[in-house]
Design a protein around this motif. Structure first.
Motif, PDB file in Angstrom:
ATOM      1  N   VAL A 323       0.848  -1.206   0.000  1.00  0.00           N
ATOM      2  CA  VAL A 323       0.000   0.000   0.000  1.00  0.00           C
ATOM      3  C   VAL A 323       0.874   1.243   0.000  1.00  0.00           C
ATOM      4  N   LEU A 324       1.925   1.244   0.813  1.00  0.00           N
ATOM      5  CA  LEU A 324       2.833   2.376   0.840  1.00  0.00           C
ATOM      6  C   LEU A 324       3.641   2.476  -0.446  1.00  0.00           C
ATOM      7  N   LEU A 325       4.038   1.348  -0.995  1.00  0.00           N
ATOM      8  CA  LEU A 325       4.712   1.333  -2.297  1.00  0.00           C
ATOM      9  C   LEU A 325       3.826   1.954  -3.367  1.00  0.00           C
ATOM     10  N   GLN A 326       2.561   1.622  -3.365  1.00  0.00           N
ATOM     11  CA  GLN A 326       1.618   2.201  -4.312  1.00  0.00           C
ATOM     12  C   GLN A 326       1.548   3.718  -4.155  1.00  0.00           C
ATOM     13  N   LYS A 327       1.421   4.196  -2.929  1.00  0.00           N
ATOM     14  CA  LYS A 327       1.297   5.633  -2.695  1.00  0.00           C
ATOM     15  C   LYS A 327       2.541   6.381  -3.159  1.00  0.00           C
ATOM     16  N   ARG A 328       3.693   5.810  -2.919  1.00  0.00           N
ATOM     17  CA  ARG A 328       4.923   6.477  -3.346  1.00  0.00           C
ATOM     18  C   ARG A 328       5.058   6.486  -4.861  1.00  0.00           C
ATOM     19  N   ALA A 329       4.711   5.380  -5.507  1.00  0.00           N
ATOM     20  CA  ALA A 329       4.741   5.344  -6.972  1.00  0.00           C
ATOM     21  C   ALA A 329       3.748   6.344  -7.551  1.00  0.00           C
ATOM     22  N   GLN A 330       2.594   6.476  -6.934  1.00  0.00           N
ATOM     23  CA  GLN A 330       1.606   7.444  -7.403  1.00  0.00           C
ATOM     24  C   GLN A 330       2.117   8.873  -7.261  1.00  0.00           C
ATOM     25  N   LEU A 331       2.882   9.146  -6.199  1.00  0.00           N
ATOM     26  CA  LEU A 331       3.466  10.474  -6.052  1.00  0.00           C
ATOM     27  C   LEU A 331       4.442  10.768  -7.182  1.00  0.00           C
ATOM     28  N   VAL A 332       5.300   9.806  -7.510  1.00  0.00           N
ATOM     29  CA  VAL A 332       6.243  10.024  -8.607  1.00  0.00           C
ATOM     30  C   VAL A 332       5.487  10.238  -9.914  1.00  0.00           C
ATOM     31  N   PHE A 333       4.433   9.450 -10.130  1.00  0.00           N
ATOM     32  CA  PHE A 333       3.630   9.629 -11.334  1.00  0.00           C
ATOM     33  C   PHE A 333       3.019  11.022 -11.391  1.00  0.00           C
ATOM     34  N   ALA A 334       2.429  11.476 -10.289  1.00  0.00           N
ATOM     35  CA  ALA A 334       1.789  12.791 -10.269  1.00  0.00           C
ATOM     36  C   ALA A 334       2.800  13.900 -10.539  1.00  0.00           C
ATOM     37  N   THR A 335       3.999  13.761  -9.992  1.00  0.00           N
ATOM     38  CA  THR A 335       5.057  14.741 -10.241  1.00  0.00           C
ATOM     39  C   THR A 335       5.471  14.718 -11.706  1.00  0.00           C
ATOM     40  N   ALA A 336       5.648  13.528 -12.249  1.00  0.00           N
ATOM     41  CA  ALA A 336       6.029  13.394 -13.658  1.00  0.00           C
ATOM     42  C   ALA A 336       4.937  13.930 -14.575  1.00  0.00           C
ATOM     43  N   TRP A 337       3.681  13.715 -14.210  1.00  0.00           N
ATOM     44  CA  TRP A 337       2.554  14.196 -15.023  1.00  0.00           C
ATOM     45  C   TRP A 337       2.618  15.708 -15.187  1.00  0.00           C
ATOM     46  N   GLU A 338       2.860  16.402 -14.080  1.00  0.00           N
ATOM     47  CA  GLU A 338       2.971  17.857 -14.149  1.00  0.00           C
ATOM     48  C   GLU A 338       4.181  18.279 -14.971  1.00  0.00           C
ATOM     49  N   LEU A 339       5.313  17.655 -14.726  1.00  0.00           N
ATOM     50  CA  LEU A 339       6.524  18.027 -15.456  1.00  0.00           C
ATOM     51  C   LEU A 339       6.375  17.785 -16.952  1.00  0.00           C
ATOM     52  N   ALA A 340       5.646  16.747 -17.309  1.00  0.00           N
ATOM     53  CA  ALA A 340       5.466  16.404 -18.724  1.00  0.00           C
ATOM     54  C   ALA A 340       4.449  17.294 -19.413  1.00  0.00           C
ATOM     55  N   ASN A 341       3.495  17.825 -18.663  1.00  0.00           N
ATOM     56  CA  ASN A 341       2.362  18.510 -19.292  1.00  0.00           C
ATOM     57  C   ASN A 341       2.304  20.012 -19.073  1.00  0.00           C
ATOM     58  N   ARG A 342       3.109  20.544 -18.201  1.00  0.00           N
ATOM     59  CA  ARG A 342       3.066  21.987 -17.942  1.00  0.00           C
ATOM     60  C   ARG A 342       3.568  22.751 -19.155  1.00  0.00           C
ATOM     61  N   LYS A 343       3.171  24.006 -19.223  1.00  0.00           N
ATOM     62  CA  LYS A 343       3.479  24.806 -20.410  1.00  0.00           C
ATOM     63  C   LYS A 343       4.972  25.002 -20.604  1.00  0.00           C
ATOM     64  N   GLU A 344       5.672  25.419 -19.541  1.00  0.00           N
ATOM     65  CA  GLU A 344       7.084  25.747 -19.642  1.00  0.00           C
ATOM     66  C   GLU A 344       7.929  24.639 -19.033  1.00  0.00           C
ATOM     67  N   ARG A 345       9.024  24.365 -19.644  1.00  0.00           N
ATOM     68  CA  ARG A 345      10.011  23.449 -19.075  1.00  0.00           C
ATOM     69  C   ARG A 345      10.616  24.080 -17.818  1.00  0.00           C
ATOM     70  N   ILE A 346      10.818  23.276 -16.784  1.00  0.00           N
ATOM     71  CA  ILE A 346      11.483  23.824 -15.603  1.00  0.00           C
ATOM     72  C   ILE A 346      12.924  24.210 -15.968  1.00  0.00           C
ATOM     73  N   ILE A 347      13.398  25.250 -15.313  1.00  0.00           N
ATOM     74  CA  ILE A 347      14.717  25.764 -15.643  1.00  0.00           C
ATOM     75  C   ILE A 347      15.721  25.426 -14.534  1.00  0.00           C
ATOM     76  N   VAL A 348      16.968  25.411 -14.897  1.00  0.00           N
ATOM     77  CA  VAL A 348      18.048  25.232 -13.931  1.00  0.00           C
ATOM     78  C   VAL A 348      18.455  26.624 -13.466  1.00  0.00           C
ATOM     79  N   ASP A 349      18.271  26.894 -12.175  1.00  0.00           N
ATOM     80  CA  ASP A 349      18.530  28.238 -11.685  1.00  0.00           C
ATOM     81  C   ASP A 349      19.284  28.261 -10.367  1.00  0.00           C
ATOM     82  N   LYS A 350      19.918  27.155 -10.017  1.00  0.00           N
ATOM     83  CA  LYS A 350      20.737  27.126  -8.803  1.00  0.00           C
ATOM     84  C   LYS A 350      22.080  26.484  -9.094  1.00  0.00           C
ATOM     85  N   LYS A 351      23.035  26.782  -8.258  1.00  0.00           N
ATOM     86  CA  LYS A 351      24.364  26.185  -8.370  1.00  0.00           C
ATOM     87  C   LYS A 351      24.903  25.894  -6.981  1.00  0.00           C
TER      88      LYS A 351
END
Length: 351
Positions: A323-351
């Motif tokens: 059950v916890l494995l499922q929840k964690r995988a779903q979190l990664v999916f939800a994060t990837a979904w946003e990164l894949a579908n948002r208008k702008e690509r995230i930028i590298v802005d730290k060093k």
């Protein structure tokens, strides 16, 4: 996860900014950095529900079975596990990168041996790929290593958590994205599902990929790396949590996106203990995301902690919290979904 520490190097992880909205309890809230996409809630929810504890369990009982003999790098058991994964992708209708020509990226023995890999034989990374509908040249990588430490003195080290849990997590996330694509809601950016070899011996598979990328590293938006997400550690016993490592080291946005994804889904406790640069475990440098981070690609590493069965023959499927494995995988999916579908690509802005 790699047991032996590797040297500390100066690196940074970066991403982009903007204003967007997140839906929480049927209300939209504007935030200063991007949040989980509400572009098509029904599409997201339908795909998200495709990640099930039952399927994770089914696949992990095979990946971490005695038949795979501990999946040591380049071993017959690892190749059996790899063949099972390839058939899984074929049955879903998920192909490989066309430029690669197959699901396999050979990692030569001499490459690993030159980096301290002893007498390891040739091995393979396994790559599955869903092309983006609008920005196919931009790549979201979701990674996990599928090797473990093999058999020692006749005892099989099954590595159910390390990293069978991450392996089947990536497989389920791929299934979820493919279900969305079949329903006409495929990701705007391309998704590379990257199963790397040789992690336990020195992060060799991910290093080989970063040295010989199938897609230009300049076009790689992020790496979401999953290494051990099926158990809990003594410090967090019984909690709904996950360690997230590195999500703000190169990017001002990635941590915000991941936290928003978490809030709109299972609302796990996100533990940032290992983001501390003074932490003696130095986990940021000990799994495959590091070979993306050192190339200035934003990363987030999802991890359950160092438990009592880490790198022991007792790391078995029966001890996995599905059950916890499922929840964690779903979190990664939800994060990837946003990164894949948002208008702008995230930028590298730290060093």
């Amino acid at each position: 996860m790699k047991k032996i520490l590797i040297p500390l190097f100066s690196i940074a992880l970066l991403t982009s900014c903007g204003t967007s909205k997140v839906t929480t309890n049927n209300q939209e809230k504007a935030i200063s950095s991007p949040s989980v996409s509400t572009r098509n809630d029904k599409a997201f929810q339908s795909a998200y529900q495709n990640i099930t504890a039952e399927d994770l369990k089914k696949n992990l009982y095979i990946i971490a079975s005695d038949e795979m003999a501990g999946r040591d790098t380049g071993s017959p058991g690892q190749k059996k596990a790899g063949a099972y994964m390839v058939n899984f992708y074929k049955n879903l209708g998920i192909s490989y990168p066309k430029v690669l020509g197959s699901y396999y990226q050979k990692v030569p023995a001499d490459y690993m041996q030159k980096r301290g890999g002893g007498n390891l034989p040739d091995s393979e990374n396994i790559l599955a790929f869903i092309e983006g509908s609008e920005k196919p040249e931009e790549i979201i990588v979701i990674s996990a290593h599928y090797d473990h430490v093999g058999t020692r003195n006749g005892v099989v080290y099954n590595g159910a958590d390390d990293d069978g849990s991450g392996t089947v997590g990536v497989m389920e996330i791929a299934k979820a994205f493919q279900s969305a694509k079949k329903a006409g809601n495929g990701p705007k950016r391309s998704i590379l599902f990257l199963h790397v070899t040789g992690e336990e011996h020195g992060l060799f598979g991910s290093e080989f990929y970063s040295d010989n990328p199938v897609f230009p590293l300049a076009n790689t938006v992020v790496d979401l790396n999953i290494d051990m997400i099926g158990r809990d550690d003594p410090e967090n016993r019984g909690k709904n949590y996950v360690y997230v490592i590195g999500s703000e080291m190169l990017s001002s946005e990635l941590k915000v996106i991941n936290e928003a994804a978490n809030k709109m889904t299972n609302n796990l406790e996100l533990n940032y203990k290992y983001d501390d640069p003074n932490d003696p475990e130095r986990l940021y440098y000990r799994s495959d995301h590091y070979n993306f981070a050192k190339n200035n690609i934003p990363v987030a590493f999802f991890f359950d902690g160092i438990h009592e069965d880490y790198h022991k023959p007792t790391d078995d499927v029966e001890k996995i919290n599905f059950v916890l494995l499922q929840k964690r995988a779903q979190l990664v999916f939800a994060t990837a979904w946003e990164l894949a579908n948002r208008k702008e690509r995230i930028i590298v802005d730290k060093k």
